[in-house]
Structures are given as C-alpha cells and as structure tokens.
Design an enzyme around this catalytic site. Structure first.
Site, mmCIF file in Angstrom:
data_model
loop_
_atom_site.group_PDB
_atom_site.id
_atom_site.type_symbol
_atom_site.label_atom_id
_atom_site.label_comp_id
_atom_site.label_asym_id
_atom_site.label_seq_id
_atom_site.Cartn_x
_atom_site.Cartn_y
_atom_site.Cartn_z
ATOM 1 N N TRP A 357 35.544 32.033 43.344
ATOM 2 C CA TRP A 357 36.962 31.657 43.281
ATOM 3 C C TRP A 357 37.792 32.473 44.264
ATOM 4 O O TRP A 357 39.019 32.453 44.199
ATOM 5 C CB TRP A 357 37.490 31.845 41.858
ATOM 6 C CG TRP A 357 37.602 33.279 41.400
ATOM 7 C CD1 TRP A 357 36.816 34.339 41.771
ATOM 8 C CD2 TRP A 357 38.568 33.813 40.485
ATOM 9 N NE1 TRP A 357 37.218 35.486 41.135
ATOM 10 C CE2 TRP A 357 38.290 35.201 40.340
ATOM 11 C CE3 TRP A 357 39.626 33.269 39.760
ATOM 12 C CZ2 TRP A 357 39.044 36.043 39.507
ATOM 13 C CZ3 TRP A 357 40.367 34.099 38.934
ATOM 14 C CH2 TRP A 357 40.085 35.458 38.815
ATOM 15 N N ASP A 358 37.115 33.226 45.142
ATOM 16 C CA ASP A 358 37.833 34.173 45.986
ATOM 17 C C ASP A 358 38.845 33.524 46.919
ATOM 18 O O ASP A 358 39.751 34.198 47.401
ATOM 19 C CB ASP A 358 36.824 35.004 46.786
ATOM 20 C CG ASP A 358 35.964 35.851 45.881
ATOM 21 O OD1 ASP A 358 36.218 37.050 45.762
ATOM 22 O OD2 ASP A 358 35.048 35.288 45.251
ATOM 23 N N GLU A 496 34.425 39.128 33.043
ATOM 24 C CA GLU A 496 33.025 38.744 32.832
ATOM 25 C C GLU A 496 32.298 39.626 31.822
ATOM 26 O O GLU A 496 31.118 39.397 31.551
ATOM 27 C CB GLU A 496 32.292 38.759 34.173
ATOM 28 C CG GLU A 496 32.800 37.707 35.132
ATOM 29 C CD GLU A 496 32.157 37.789 36.498
ATOM 30 O OE1 GLU A 496 31.913 36.739 37.091
ATOM 31 O OE2 GLU A 496 31.909 38.919 36.979
ATOM 32 N N LYS A 616 36.502 43.951 32.035
ATOM 33 C CA LYS A 616 36.021 44.349 33.356
ATOM 34 C C LYS A 616 37.164 44.381 34.364
ATOM 35 O O LYS A 616 37.228 45.261 35.220
ATOM 36 C CB LYS A 616 34.941 43.371 33.835
ATOM 37 C CG LYS A 616 34.419 43.634 35.239
ATOM 38 C CD LYS A 616 33.407 42.581 35.652
ATOM 39 C CE LYS A 616 32.927 42.810 37.083
ATOM 40 N NZ LYS A 616 31.976 41.763 37.521
ATOM 41 N N GLN A 617 38.045 43.395 34.280
ATOM 42 C CA GLN A 617 39.091 43.234 35.282
ATOM 43 C C GLN A 617 40.245 42.466 34.660
ATOM 44 O O GLN A 617 40.183 42.038 33.519
ATOM 45 C CB GLN A 617 38.548 42.472 36.491
ATOM 46 C CG GLN A 617 38.133 41.039 36.181
ATOM 47 C CD GLN A 617 37.256 40.440 37.250
ATOM 48 O OE1 GLN A 617 36.056 40.679 37.279
ATOM 49 N NE2 GLN A 617 37.846 39.657 38.137
#
Length: 802
Positions: A357-358, A496, A616-617
């Site tokens: 998805w970057d 994730e 995680k983020q």
C-alpha cells in the site's frame, strides 16, 4: 559532506551491505546496488541489479508443504571489474599475484561519495599488494537518467611506487541468485535459466538468459575501452560468465583508464523484438564516457528543477537524500512501464520486491511534481482490476478485492507462512486480510485527479476502480440489528501485530476503525463520481462493471451506518481492542532493549501480540494522516458519530503509549498527526522518520532495501503535512502548522497545469508565487480567508498561530 553529497570514509565490512543499499543508483527502469565491482555475493557484499516489474515465480518446500513465491529477479551482474599488478611486467607471462579484494588485506584508504546532484557514485581508494606495489584507484559509476538502458563504470588505476603492466578483467556474471535476504535463503532463488554468453569484436562481451517461468528474455552487453591502448587483449566467453582480459601499461603520473559501458534490455520493453540484438546495438553506438556523463547530468538537473526542495540544515540534507532515492525508483521513465510502487524500492530483495500500500505515501508527493508517473502507477492497478474482481468473486463478494501484496499479474502474493528469525519457526501469515489496500487505491485515484484536474481519468479508469472498490465494501458489510449498523468482519488493519482474537480458531478482526472509516469514505466518493457522470457514461460504466443501478442506494446507506467502535472515550482500533491485556512495556524494554518487533519477541516466548493492547504501527491514527481534521470530523458526522478535538486528542495519546513503532511508517504518521495535536512532541517522531534508513533504526532491515513509502512520506510531510496543503479540484486549501524545527523552507509544486508554483514558509508567513502562464487563476483557501492569484502574481499571507 554537504547538502548534495553523502560520503562514507573507511571500509567497514559489517556495514557494507547497508552502504550498498544507500548507495544504490537507478533511473526508474533498473537499479544497481552500490557494491564493489571486484566482489561477488558473500556474507559481506551483495551486488544486486533489478529491473522495475521484472518478476519470476518459483516453488519451494516450506514446513512440509509446497509454497509459491514471486520475486523481483536479481539480474545478471554487470559490475564485475577486477585488477592486479602483472606478475613480472611482461605480456607473455601468466600473472600469479592475487586479484585485489578489500577483504584480503592491503587496503590503505577507502572513501565512497554519492553525488545526489549528478546521480553518480565515486569510490576512491589506495591498495598495496604482497610485493609492496601500491595503486591509487578512482571508480565512478552511474545509471543513465536520459537513456535508461545504459550504465557506465569508469575505473582509473595509477601506480604510486612502480611502473609496469596491470591485469584488468571486465565481464558479466550470469551465475546469480536471489539470496540477499537471510530469512529467504532456504527458499528457491535461482530465477535465471538458459544463460548463454558471447563476444563481439573488438571490445564487447554479451550475455543472454531468461527467467524460468515468467519467460522474460534478458540481454546484457558490456563494451570495455581503455586509455592507453592495451598491450594485449582477449575476449573470453564462458558458460555463465563472459569477460574481456586486458594488459594495460601504467606508471606514476600516467594512469590507465578503463571505461565499461553496459546496455540492458528485456523482452518486456516496448519496440524491442530481440533483447540481445538491442543491447549489442545500444552498447556499440553509445557515446564516449564524457558525453554520457554530460547528458546524464543534464537529465538529473531537469529532475531537480521539477522537484525543487530547499530545507535548511540536517533535515534538508536527509530530505534531499530521500528525494534522490524516490526519483531513482520512480523517475519519468516509470511512466512508460507497467509497474507499481515496490515497498523497498529497487534497492534489495526484502518483501520480494512486492507492491503493498506504499503508494498511499508516495503518490501524494508525485501528484504535485510528476503526475505522469502517478498516472502510470494508477494504471498498474487498473490493469489488474479484472484480477481483483476475480479475487472478490472467489471470496463471495462483489467488486474488486485488491491483494495486500501484488507483483506481476495482480494475484495475491502474500506468503502463507513467514519465518520468525528469533524463534526459527514458520508461522501462518494472515496479512492478506488487509483489505484496506483497496481503499488506498481509491484514495490515490481521487487525490491524483484533484491535484491534477485530470477529469478524463476520473470519469474513465478512475471511475471503474472506485466503483469496483465501493462494490466490494458494500457487499462485505453485514447488518447487525442489535447495533443498527453495518459491520465489516474478519479483516486485519495496518497494525500487523493483530491478525485475530486471542485463542480464536479463525483469523481476522471485526470492525477495524481504519478499515471501516476509509470504506465509508470510498463509498461516498464513488457515489459522488457516479452521480456526476453524464448519463450515457454512467450507463456504460454500470454495464462494464456489472453494477446494478440499485447498488448506489446501498452504498449510500452503508456509508452512513458503518460501525466504528469506541472504548473509554477513544476510537477503538477494532472491536474488543480495549478488552485486551495491557503489556508491561517497561519490563520488555528492560529485558530486550529494542522491542520494535515485539511480535517476534512474544512469539519466541510462546506468547502472542494478539493478546495485548500493543500495536506495531499507527492504525487508528492513520485516519489523521489521510484526512485533515475538518474532513475527518465530517466523515464521522456522515457516519453519525461526533469526533471532537478532545476525543481525537485522547485517541492520539492512548495509542501513542501502546505502539512499538515496528514499521518505518509509524514515526512518519505519528509526527504528521502530532504536529497538529502535540507540537512539542512531533519533532521526535519526524526525526525518527527522517533517520529511518540513513541510521538503519530498524536494526538491519535497510540493507535489504530502503523503505520507499517512509522516504516519500517525509517529503510529503514538508510539502503537505506542515503546510496543511490539500489540492482540490477548485482550490488549493492551506492550513499551515509548522514545527519550530521546520518553520522555514521553500519548495515548488505543479498544481493542475501551473508548473513551478512556489511556496516559502517562514515564521508567521507563507509566500506564494504563481508562475506566468495562460492558465486560469489559482484560488487559495485558508481557515480564515481566501485569495485568488492570477498567473504571474505573488502574495505573502500572514499566518495565525495554529
């Protein structure tokens, strides 16, 4: 060092692979890591070359089952060039001294310089052989930015304390594999087959091969010329290697210069019937070194003009470095290719070169500088729309289900198992449930069209993608009578760490807030586009996509009634997040130090991140990255929720304390969001995003490939984040929130057809210059006023404290 150069002094084998990644050179068509030409792949060096979109599929046996993986292929190595002092100075005696290697001793000094302005990598070093003969060496390489099929390596060899002959070997190596990522090395990695080599007198060697399953033909030719003329020369084809052997006279003050000009073509190239013939022609007709360097520098100069960015200090230096790598991966040459945005650039083999998805973090920058590249990257998604529709049908859904990992043909490439290097165990991988990637595609379609005014794209390919992604979300939303709302179940959000509920028999989470809110936004935008289409085009669109005329009514209903969970006065990352256990953050930091990959630590302990409120983020906070505050509040109102400033601040604080930042994107998103919520704390995260790759803060991941989304995102942070710039079809919206550490800088953008629209942000002021043209005026909208500028006009806006 200065603002335009990155210099690495000394030779450090432990950091060599990191430097190779950071010194990668590319031109959008292909790229080559900054490896030493005399070295082959081993524990220290990894000379990789990758062509954009060049994938191949192999089957491996993993944990007792057959697993397919598609990789961006490591192409034949064009760099090989080695040298040594000839054994006795005569042309007819076989040399016996060892070829120079930086790992064999005798290296007296070593320095590498990456010149961002001209796109060159220069290596200066001195070495001494066992007989005490010293040689000074300067090597300069570049991948041509004007002719993307050419690469050049110049080597200048000068004896310091002796005169005589030098042995030089210049060649091509087809005996390469994909082995640049340690955790993949148990998997199949030999992607090339049918390697043949040959020579073309008087100075060229060639190599031809194919990928094993995608059947991509690869041609490579290297022409090696010297000054002075060699005392002897011969061409030697081999099975998988081919080389030119030279004997060159040299002396102090009379160096030998070796120029290696390499051509690369594949069978994917347009207007190329035979890659081998194409490279022989191109290498044979290539101009001399000086002319190639001059035209290469001109091409880079034009790129820097289009992407002008002037930020003072260390931050500006790193931003320019990031921009350099973005342009090497996604240059104007990319506009002619069928490729997506590889998450790790063309710099290494991590993530197998896949497209995630970057682009969500890359296209907003490109839209305002290289919109033709953005459009091509969207076309990559459009060409794979039929495959996404097939995936949706197989899942029992309507519309298009884009894959979390994409490569050549758009099927789901996410691995089914992944290795935890900490425990050595292969584990199920459920990240393919990140269906929010479809919303990222829709977001990029919409914002590309808003920034460029490309209504033609919006009404055709853009409308097709938006419609099919909206259909997917509407068909997957289940009505819950108890809530009186629609729910989206069994997904994974951007975080994730959480792939399922603790001890659940099936993977997936319910009502991920980021997924549901962005789905509602997609449905609303799709409705807006469909309703604005001329009736004949709308009828054609519905026929092409199989959309029932009644479906938009369901889009409307679902877009207003999707469920967003809350707990303790904050947005829940997903339903049930607030009921998970709290983690002993301090305890884990004391035990492990770096806990960015907390999921691996917990699994190695026999535990699972699924059990904890540990992310995680950025996940829920991603909403503040995508949408300006007023727009985000409007989306929640559309859904029937009130999102006031206090609720958002509480949400930011809540997840800030529960995030390990195991992704380079996390610092970027947190810095962006905190700039408007907690300015005093924002810079810490912005700095982490800036240093993510140059300092390798993830601990060894950058050597496997740079993090392209994070690099582009830092550029967009200064371009849109801190200026609050929101390019729309009818106006350029601005809401500046500069940080004290980044309060004065300037840049140019291309908004609609206004090329080089300049902005200068300084404390308390924003100056805007609209270049002269025949285009319509530009309307600027700030929170407290609007201004209209004709082409050729400028204005300085006084800013109020945010």
């Amino acid at each position: 060092m200065n603002d335009w150069t990155w210099r690495y002094e000394g030779y450090d084998p432990a950091r060599e692979r990191l430097r190779e990644a950071l010194c990668t050179l590319g031109n959008g068509y292909f790229a080559t890591r900054g490896a030493a030409p005399e070295c082959t792949a081993d524990g220290v060096h990894y000379p990789g070359t990758y062509a954009a979109g060049g994938y191949n599929r192999l089957t491996s046996t993993v944990a007792g089952r057959e697993v397919e993986n598609e990789d961006m292929v490591n192409l034949p190595n064009w760099l090989p060039l080695r040298f040594r002092a000839h054994s006795d100075g005569t042309a007819d005696t076989a040399p016996e001294t060892a070829w120079f290697s930086p790992d064999a001793g005798g290296l007296l000094a070593h320095e590498q310089t990456l010149d961002l302005r001209s796109g060159t990598l220069t290596r200066d070093f001195r070495c001494e052989d066992a007989a005490g003969r010293r040689i000074r060496v300067q090597q300069t390489r570049f991948l041509h930015m004007a002719d993307p099929h050419l690469a050049v390596l110049r080597t200048v060899l000068e004896p310091e304390n002796w005169s005589g002959l030098l042995d030089v070997e210049s060649g091509l190596d087809g005996e390469v594999t994909n082995s640049g990522v340690a955790r993949y090395r148990d998997l199949a990695g030999r992607h090339l087959t049918g390697v043949t080599t040959g020579i073309r007198e008087p100075d060229t060697v060639w190599l031809h091969c194919r990928t094993t399953r995608s059947d991509i033909g690869i041609g490579m030719a290297a022409r090696t010329t010297t000054t002075p003329q060699p005392a002897s020369s011969r061409l030697e084809p081999g099975t998988a290697h081919t080389r030119r052997l030279l004997l060159l006279p040299a002396a102090p003050g009379r160096p030998a210069t070796v120029d290696k000009t390499v051509a690369l073509h594949t069978s994917r190239d347009p207007a190329v019937g035979d890659p081998l013939q194409a490279v022989l022609d191109r290498a044979g007709q290539a101009p001399p070194y000086a002319d190639l360097l001059a035209s290469h520098r001109r091409a880079w100069h034009e790129l820097w003009e289009r992407a002008e960015l002037d930020v003072p200090g260390e931050a500006g230096r790193i931003l320019r470095f990031h921009l350099f790598h973005v342009l090497q991966t996604l240059s104007p040459h990319t506009a002619g290719l069928d490729v997506g945005v590889p998450a790790r650039g063309l710099h290494g083999e991590a993530y197998r070169g896949h497209v995630f998805w970057d682009e969500l973090f890359v296209l907003p920058y490109l839209n305002l500088h290289f919109p033709e590249v953005s459009r091509a990257l969207l076309d990559y998604r459009h060409r794979r729309l039929p495959r996404a529709c097939r995936s949706a049908r197989e899942a029992g859904r309507l519309g298009a289900m884009y894959p979390w990992q994409s490569a050549a043909d758009g099927r789901e490439e996410t691995q089914e198992v992944h290795l935890n290097p900490r425990s050595g165990r292969w584990l199920p991988d459920h990240s393919r449930l990140q269906h929010h990637v479809g919303s990222a595609v829709a977001y990029n379609v919409w914002h590309y069209c808003e920034a460029t005014g490309d209504t033609g794209y919006l009404q055709t390919r853009g409308a097709e993608m938006l419609t099919q992604i909206a259909r997917f979300w509407a068909s997957g939303a289940e009505f819950d009578p108890a809530l009186g709302r629609y729910r989206i179940r069994g997904v994974v959000g951007p975080d994730e760490y959480h792939e399922g509920y603790p001890d659940a028999s099936a993977p997936g989470l319910d009502d991920n807030a980021y997924t549901n809110v962005t789905a509602a936004w997609v449905l609303t935008r799709a409705l807006e586009v469909v309703r604005a289409l001329p009736e004949p085009r709308r009828r054609q669109l519905f026929e092409e996509t199989g959309t029932d005329p009644g479906e938009p009514d369901r889009w409307e209903e679902v877009s207003r009634r999707l469920y967003v969970p809350f707990h303790r006065g904050v947005i829940s990352q997903f339903e049930g997040y607030g009921e998970l256990a709290e983690l002993d953050w301090d305890g884990y930091r004391r035990r492990y130090g770096n806990i960015r990959r907390l999921d691996r630590i917990l699994e190695a302990e026999g535990d699972s991140a699924n059990r904890y409120q540990a992310s995680k983020q950025a996940d829920a906070l991603m909403l503040g990255y995508l949408f300006p505050p007023a727009e985000l509040a409007g989306i929640f109102r559309h859904l029937g929720y009130e999102l006031d400033d206090d609720t958002w601040r509480r949400t930011v604080d809540y997840y800030l304390r529960r995030t390990s930042h195991g992704s380079t994107l996390s610092g970027l998103v947190h810095g962006w969001v905190l700039a408007r919520v907690r300015r005093a704390e924002a810079w810490e995260f912005c700095l982490e995003a800036l240093k993510g790759d140059v300092a390798d803060i993830q601990g060894g991941t950058t050597e496997e490939g740079i993090h392209l989304g994070a690099m582009a995102g830092t550029l967009d942070l200064v371009q849109r984040g801190l200026t609050g710039m929101d390019p729309r079809a009818d106006a350029l919206v601005l809401d500046p929130a500069p940080l004290p550490e980044l309060s004065e800088y300037c840049f140019t953008v291309r908004y609609h057809n206004h090329w080089g629209l300049a902005m200068r942000l300084s404390p308390g002021q924003l100056r805007i210059d609209v270049p002269a043209s025949d285009e319509p005026p530009v309307r600027l909208v700030l929170p407290d006023r609007s201004v209209t500028l004709d082409p050729g006009e400028s204005c300085t806006l006084e800013l109020t404290e945010p």
